[in-house]
Design a protein around this motif. Structure first.
Motif, PDB file in Angstrom:
ATOM      1  N   TYR A 138       3.416  14.317   4.822  1.00  8.50           N
ATOM      2  CA  TYR A 138       2.092  13.734   5.027  1.00  8.50           C
ATOM      3  C   TYR A 138       2.043  13.118   6.413  1.00  8.50           C
ATOM      4  CZ  TYR A 138       0.962  14.048   0.019  1.00  8.50           C
ATOM      5  OH  TYR A 138       0.689  14.489  -1.254  1.00  8.50           O
ATOM      6  N   SER A 139       0.816  12.739   6.840  1.00  6.65           N
ATOM      7  CA  SER A 139       0.697  12.016   8.106  1.00  6.65           C
ATOM      8  C   SER A 139       1.106  10.552   7.883  1.00  6.65           C
ATOM      9  CB  SER A 139      -0.740  12.081   8.627  1.00  6.65           C
ATOM     10  OG  SER A 139      -1.609  11.373   7.758  1.00  6.65           O
ATOM     11  N   VAL A 140       1.448   9.888   8.993  1.00 11.72           N
ATOM     12  CA  VAL A 140       1.858   8.485   8.906  1.00 11.72           C
ATOM     13  C   VAL A 140       0.722   7.616   8.398  1.00 11.72           C
ATOM     14  CG1 VAL A 140       2.666   6.486  10.229  1.00 11.72           C
ATOM     15  CG2 VAL A 140       3.562   8.763  10.741  1.00 11.72           C
ATOM     16  N   SER A 141      -0.500   7.891   8.842  1.00 13.21           N
ATOM     17  CA  SER A 141      -1.659   7.099   8.400  1.00 13.21           C
ATOM     18  C   SER A 141      -1.896   7.249   6.900  1.00 13.21           C
ATOM     19  CB  SER A 141      -2.910   7.512   9.178  1.00 13.21           C
ATOM     20  OG  SER A 141      -3.196   8.893   8.968  1.00 13.21           O
ATOM     21  N   THR A 142      -1.657   8.467   6.391  1.00 14.05           N
ATOM     22  CA  THR A 142      -1.836   8.694   4.939  1.00 14.05           C
ATOM     23  C   THR A 142      -0.811   7.877   4.152  1.00 14.05           C
ATOM     24  OG1 THR A 142      -2.652  10.934   5.343  1.00 14.05           O
ATOM     25  CG2 THR A 142      -1.871  10.431   3.115  1.00 14.05           C
ATOM     26  N   ILE A 143       0.436   7.876   4.623  1.00  6.92           N
ATOM     27  CA  ILE A 143       1.479   7.087   3.952  1.00  6.92           C
ATOM     28  C   ILE A 143       1.143   5.608   4.023  1.00  6.92           C
ATOM     29  CG2 ILE A 143       3.920   6.413   4.011  1.00  6.92           C
ATOM     30  CD1 ILE A 143       3.397   9.229   2.928  1.00  6.92           C
ATOM     31  N   TYR A 144       0.637   5.150   5.168  1.00  2.00           N
ATOM     32  CA  TYR A 144       0.262   3.735   5.317  1.00  2.00           C
ATOM     33  C   TYR A 144      -0.837   3.367   4.318  1.00  2.00           C
ATOM     34  CZ  TYR A 144      -1.409  -0.581   7.443  1.00  2.00           C
ATOM     35  OH  TYR A 144      -1.794  -1.882   7.653  1.00  2.00           O
ATOM     36  N   ASN A 145      -1.819   4.251   4.151  1.00  2.00           N
ATOM     37  CA  ASN A 145      -2.902   3.993   3.194  1.00  2.00           C
ATOM     38  C   ASN A 145      -2.374   3.943   1.761  1.00  2.00           C
ATOM     39  OD1 ASN A 145      -4.865   3.868   5.187  1.00  2.00           O
ATOM     40  ND2 ASN A 145      -5.299   6.079   5.102  1.00  2.00           N
ATOM     41  N   TYR A 146      -1.471   4.870   1.454  1.00  2.00           N
ATOM     42  CA  TYR A 146      -0.865   4.860   0.124  1.00  2.00           C
ATOM     43  C   TYR A 146      -0.149   3.529  -0.136  1.00  2.00           C
ATOM     44  CZ  TYR A 146      -1.513   9.674  -1.624  1.00  2.00           C
ATOM     45  OH  TYR A 146      -2.031  10.822  -2.137  1.00  2.00           O
ATOM     46  N   ARG A 147       0.624   3.081   0.833  1.00  2.00           N
ATOM     47  CA  ARG A 147       1.390   1.830   0.665  1.00  2.00           C
ATOM     48  C   ARG A 147       0.449   0.632   0.500  1.00  2.00           C
ATOM     49  NH1 ARG A 147       6.558   2.009   4.755  1.00  2.00           N
ATOM     50  NH2 ARG A 147       7.124   0.137   3.540  1.00  2.00           N
ATOM     51  N   SER A 148      -0.650   0.618   1.244  1.00  2.00           N
ATOM     52  CA  SER A 148      -1.622  -0.475   1.119  1.00  2.00           C
ATOM     53  C   SER A 148      -2.251  -0.477  -0.263  1.00  2.00           C
ATOM     54  CB  SER A 148      -2.707  -0.342   2.190  1.00  2.00           C
ATOM     55  OG  SER A 148      -2.161  -0.478   3.481  1.00  2.00           O
ATOM     56  N   GLN A 149      -2.610   0.722  -0.766  1.00  2.05           N
ATOM     57  CA  GLN A 149      -3.212   0.812  -2.097  1.00  2.05           C
ATOM     58  C   GLN A 149      -2.231   0.332  -3.171  1.00  2.05           C
ATOM     59  OE1 GLN A 149      -4.518   4.861  -2.582  1.00  2.05           O
ATOM     60  NE2 GLN A 149      -5.996   4.754  -0.895  1.00  2.05           N
ATOM     61  N   ILE A 150      -0.964   0.696  -3.009  1.00  2.00           N
ATOM     62  CA  ILE A 150       0.051   0.280  -3.989  1.00  2.00           C
ATOM     63  C   ILE A 150       0.200  -1.245  -3.987  1.00  2.00           C
ATOM     64  CG2 ILE A 150       2.509   0.379  -4.573  1.00  2.00           C
ATOM     65  CD1 ILE A 150       2.498   3.248  -3.393  1.00  2.00           C
ATOM     66  N   LYS A 151       0.258  -1.854  -2.785  1.00  2.00           N
ATOM     67  CA  LYS A 151       0.396  -3.311  -2.691  1.00  2.00           C
ATOM     68  C   LYS A 151      -0.819  -4.029  -3.258  1.00  2.00           C
ATOM     69  CE  LYS A 151       3.563  -3.471   1.257  1.00  2.00           C
ATOM     70  NZ  LYS A 151       3.745  -3.909   2.656  1.00  2.00           N
ATOM     71  N   ASN A 152      -1.983  -3.422  -3.116  1.00  2.00           N
ATOM     72  CA  ASN A 152      -3.207  -4.036  -3.670  1.00  2.00           C
ATOM     73  C   ASN A 152      -3.177  -4.091  -5.193  1.00  2.00           C
ATOM     74  OD1 ASN A 152      -4.324  -4.477  -1.152  1.00  2.00           O
ATOM     75  ND2 ASN A 152      -5.415  -2.507  -1.112  1.00  2.00           N
ATOM     76  N   LYS A 153      -2.355  -3.237  -5.790  1.00  2.00           N
ATOM     77  CA  LYS A 153      -2.230  -3.221  -7.251  1.00  2.00           C
ATOM     78  C   LYS A 153      -1.129  -4.172  -7.743  1.00  2.00           C
ATOM     79  CE  LYS A 153      -5.156   0.178  -8.318  1.00  2.00           C
ATOM     80  NZ  LYS A 153      -6.253   0.042  -9.306  1.00  2.00           N
ATOM     81  N   SER A 154      -0.462  -4.840  -6.810  1.00  2.00           N
ATOM     82  CA  SER A 154       0.636  -5.728  -7.191  1.00  2.00           C
ATOM     83  C   SER A 154       0.108  -6.947  -7.936  1.00  2.00           C
ATOM     84  CB  SER A 154       1.391  -6.182  -5.936  1.00  2.00           C
ATOM     85  OG  SER A 154       2.338  -7.173  -6.259  1.00  2.00           O
ATOM     86  N   ASN A 155       0.865  -7.389  -8.956  1.00  2.00           N
ATOM     87  CA  ASN A 155       0.474  -8.585  -9.712  1.00  2.00           C
ATOM     88  C   ASN A 155       1.026  -9.871  -9.101  1.00  2.00           C
ATOM     89  OD1 ASN A 155       3.163  -8.498 -10.336  1.00  2.00           O
ATOM     90  ND2 ASN A 155       2.892  -8.191 -12.540  1.00  2.00           N
ATOM     91  N   GLY A 156       1.626  -9.748  -7.902  1.00  2.00           N
ATOM     92  CA  GLY A 156       2.151 -10.919  -7.195  1.00  2.00           C
ATOM     93  C   GLY A 156       1.741 -10.866  -5.737  1.00  2.00           C
ATOM     94  N   PRO A 157       2.294 -11.742  -4.912  1.00  2.00           N
ATOM     95  CA  PRO A 157       1.987 -11.743  -3.481  1.00  2.00           C
ATOM     96  C   PRO A 157       2.351 -10.405  -2.825  1.00  2.00           C
ATOM     97  CG  PRO A 157       3.127 -13.758  -4.104  1.00  2.00           C
ATOM     98  CD  PRO A 157       3.205 -12.854  -5.273  1.00  2.00           C
ATOM     99  N   ARG A 158       1.472  -9.901  -1.948  1.00  2.00           N
ATOM    100  CA  ARG A 158       1.707  -8.617  -1.276  1.00  2.00           C
ATOM    101  C   ARG A 158       2.993  -8.627  -0.470  1.00  2.00           C
ATOM    102  NH1 ARG A 158      -2.369  -5.000   0.230  1.00  2.00           N
ATOM    103  NH2 ARG A 158      -1.460  -4.983   2.326  1.00  2.00           N
ATOM    104  N   GLU A 159       3.274  -9.785   0.186  1.00  2.00           N
ATOM    105  CA  GLU A 159       4.440  -9.838   1.063  1.00  2.00           C
ATOM    106  C   GLU A 159       5.755  -9.802   0.283  1.00  2.00           C
ATOM    107  OE1 GLU A 159       2.790 -13.998   0.419  1.00  2.00           O
ATOM    108  OE2 GLU A 159       2.014 -12.008   0.984  1.00  2.00           O
ATOM    109  N   GLU A 160       5.702 -10.043  -1.030  1.00  2.37           N
ATOM    110  CA  GLU A 160       6.916 -10.026  -1.849  1.00  2.37           C
ATOM    111  C   GLU A 160       7.074  -8.720  -2.624  1.00  2.37           C
ATOM    112  OE1 GLU A 160       6.988 -13.388  -4.403  1.00  2.37           O
ATOM    113  OE2 GLU A 160       6.796 -14.871  -2.779  1.00  2.37           O
ATOM    114  N   PHE A 161       6.101  -7.818  -2.466  1.00  2.21           N
ATOM    115  CA  PHE A 161       6.097  -6.623  -3.305  1.00  2.21           C
ATOM    116  C   PHE A 161       7.345  -5.766  -3.079  1.00  2.21           C
ATOM    117  CE2 PHE A 161       4.987  -2.107  -3.826  1.00  2.21           C
ATOM    118  CZ  PHE A 161       4.711  -2.106  -5.177  1.00  2.21           C
TER     119      PHE A 161
END
Length: 317
Positions: free
Chosen positions: A282-305
């Motif tokens: 995949y492109s780097v931007s696509t991977i970055y978007n995936y990672r952001s979406q995953i962190k947004n689903k975290s039940n805790g602080p994003r920085e600790e995910f």
């Protein structure tokens, strides 16, 4: 004989006392009985009473100007007075000895109190030092526990890294050998086409992505199986880090989806988005978007995910 004499003496004292009391009540100034009683008391060692009685007798004799009685009393008076003085001196010595003893005891008591106060002060300082030492020991124990926990995590990571390395090296060697065999077979197929003059078929085969897609599908399937072999509870533990299970919904025949593969690579220590993009094509931007979406689903602080992802499979919460 002694008992009889003692009884007679007691009776004599009794009657003399009665006679002296009678003389005093009748205001007689002779006081012969009181004088004789004083002498008896002197002989028995009752110096204080003997002195008081003889003194009273002398005063009465002088008051009456009775020279004979005064003379008789004056013969007894020095004896009783001397005994009285001797007793007073003895009492004064005893009193002085008592005062000296009390003074010495007071000084000793003061010294003991001062020493006790100093000891209590030292004990208080020692207790304070002990409390400080206990506090420092507690802090050291807490720090030691933290170090032990870090060491446990490090050992777990090393053990896990060794296991991952062994399994993936074995899989890598098997897959490389398999790919070499497949490439050799593909080369022969293309060679046959070129030798037979089937140029159209050769060009079509070269342009087709079917071979690559099939190999990628098999490659990802092998990766998924190997990863789940290492972390059999990966999906369940990952779901525990999310607010819902939308990211872990798999299609039929899938072991891991794209989101799960990204998290799996992070768990293996591959955190660079560029490397993940190359691995998943995949492109780097696509991977970055995936990672952001995953962190947004975290039940805790994003920085600790991602730190929480690294604990998957370690048993550490």
């Amino acid at each position: 004989m002694l008992i009889i004499q003692k009884k007679d003496r007691e009776a004599e004292k009794r009657w003399l006392a009665i006679s002296a009391i009678s003389d005093l009540k009748l205001a007689k100034k002779e006081n012969i009985s009181l004088r004789n009683l004083a002498f008896l008391l002197y002989e028995e060692g009752d110096i204080d009473r003997a002195y008081n009685y003889i003194q009273r007798s002398l005063e009465d004799a002088l008051f009456c100007n009775a020279r004979l009685r005064t003379y008789e009393i004056s013969k007894m008076m020095p004896i009783i007075s001397e005994a009285y003085e001797h007793q007073n001196q003895k009492n004064q010595k005893q009193l002085w000895l008592f005062l000296v003893s009390v003074s010495l005891l007071t000084v000793i008591l003061l010294i003991v109190l001062i020493l006790l106060f100093k000891q209590m002060k030292k004990l208080k300082i020692a207790q304070k030092d002990l409390n400080n030492a206990n506090s420092q020991l507690l802090e050291l124990n807490i720090a030691l526990q933290a170090i032990n926990l870090k060491l446990k995590e490090t050992n777990s990571t090393l053990t896990e890294a060794n296991l991952v390395k062994e399994i993936y090296i074995g899989k890598y060697m098997d897959q490389c050998s398999d790919y070499i065999g497949k490439l050799e077979g593909y080369r022969r197929k293309l060679n046959v086409m070129a030798t037979a003059g089937k140029m159209n078929n050769l060009i079509s085969a070269i342009k087709s992505k079917q071979f690559i897609e099939a190999e990628l599908k098999e490659f990802y399937t092998n990766f998924d199986k190997t990863f789940l072999l290492l972390f059999p509870d990966f999906i369940n533990e990952f779901e525990g880090l999310l607010i819902d299970t939308e990211l872990t919904q798999l299609k039929e025949g899938e072991f891991l989806n794209t989101e799960l593969r990204i998290v799996a690579l992070i768990r293996l220590g591959i955190k660079d988005s560029a490397k993940i993009a190359i691995f998943l094509r995949y492109s780097v931007s696509t991977i970055y978007n995936y990672r952001s979406q995953i962190k947004n689903k975290s039940n805790g602080p994003r920085e600790e995910f991602e730190a929480n992802v690294m604990r998957i499979g370690t048993g550490i919460k």
